[in-house]
Design an enzyme around this catalytic site. Sequence first.
Site: not given
Length: 346
Positions: A49, A89, A94, A98, A103, A165, A191, A230, A234-235
């Site tokens: 974005k 990066f 990440d 994960d 992506r 996390d 984060k 924010f 998102d959650d």
Amino acid sequence: MTSTKREDFEAIFPSLVQDILGHAKRYNLPDNALEWFEKSLNANTPGGKLNRGLSVPDTGLALLKKPLSAEQFEHLSILGWLTELLQAFFLVSDDIMDGSITRRGQPCWYRYEGVGLIAINDAFMLESAIYLVLKQRFRSHPAYIDLVELFHETTWQTELGQLCDLITAPEDNVNLDNFSMEKYMFIVTYKTAYYSFYLPVALALVYLEQASPENLKQAHDILIPLGQYFQIQDDYLDNFGDPSVIGKIGTDIQDNKCSWLVNQAIQRCTPEQRALLDASYGRKDKAEEAKVKALFNELGLEKVYKEYEEKVVGELREKIAAVDEASGLTKEVFEAFLGKIYKRTK
């Protein structure tokens, strides 16, 4: 407020890539390695974005309250692209940690054919490119070292959040006793909030030589809560949003994420509901996930979120109204951020 056109911002990127590759050529890097690095830069940096990157010239516009000169636009856009390089990066790393699959609608970089764990070194190179460009373009700027230190400190803060996390919510060891709202707020602050919200504004203030300890603190005290909001949003959208609008299906429950929703549920559960949560949360199973979603509905978490949103937005608006414009800041900087995220659906 006028804002930066995406296409004008994107037009800066190709010359930046050539500058970075030009630096690599000085070391006689073989052609196949140059091609690899160029592919990595183009696959991982543009394409999102670009909100973080665009926020740097946008903040410059809001601070100056007049159009940017050609040089200011170029320099602020470059700092915006360095913010996107920092993001690249983080995301390449990440996704490996994960075990992510896609992506931005494409395979994750480490899943490209022939890439694999070479992506770890590619991530280091994306980060190193930030400091090459800072030296090339801003070495003579009076605040050069402040720009360098801002990127270093923000990287460190983000890595602290990522560490917390990863050890709080490993996918292969579900233990909700590890979760707490205090840990959650630490994770989202470090984060997400620093590099996504504080960094772009601080970069513009420092570049325009308008930064002072006072206005950086005032920016911090608005932008960090904004970044927390924010991520909480998102959650919420991960569970209650419309996947066709968001463009992805939420995975927080199956991925054992230490999310705002599960922490709210833990605080409100009866012993029976907690037993269900312990048995079903973080399981790679649609039926178990459905039980957790039903529990979230039972606990009225949609209403809890809506009440939280109105409260936090009210507090943010009060803080924005109190901005001291004599300090070099403008209310517009923060209103633009809040306008982009209040009641967003994706």
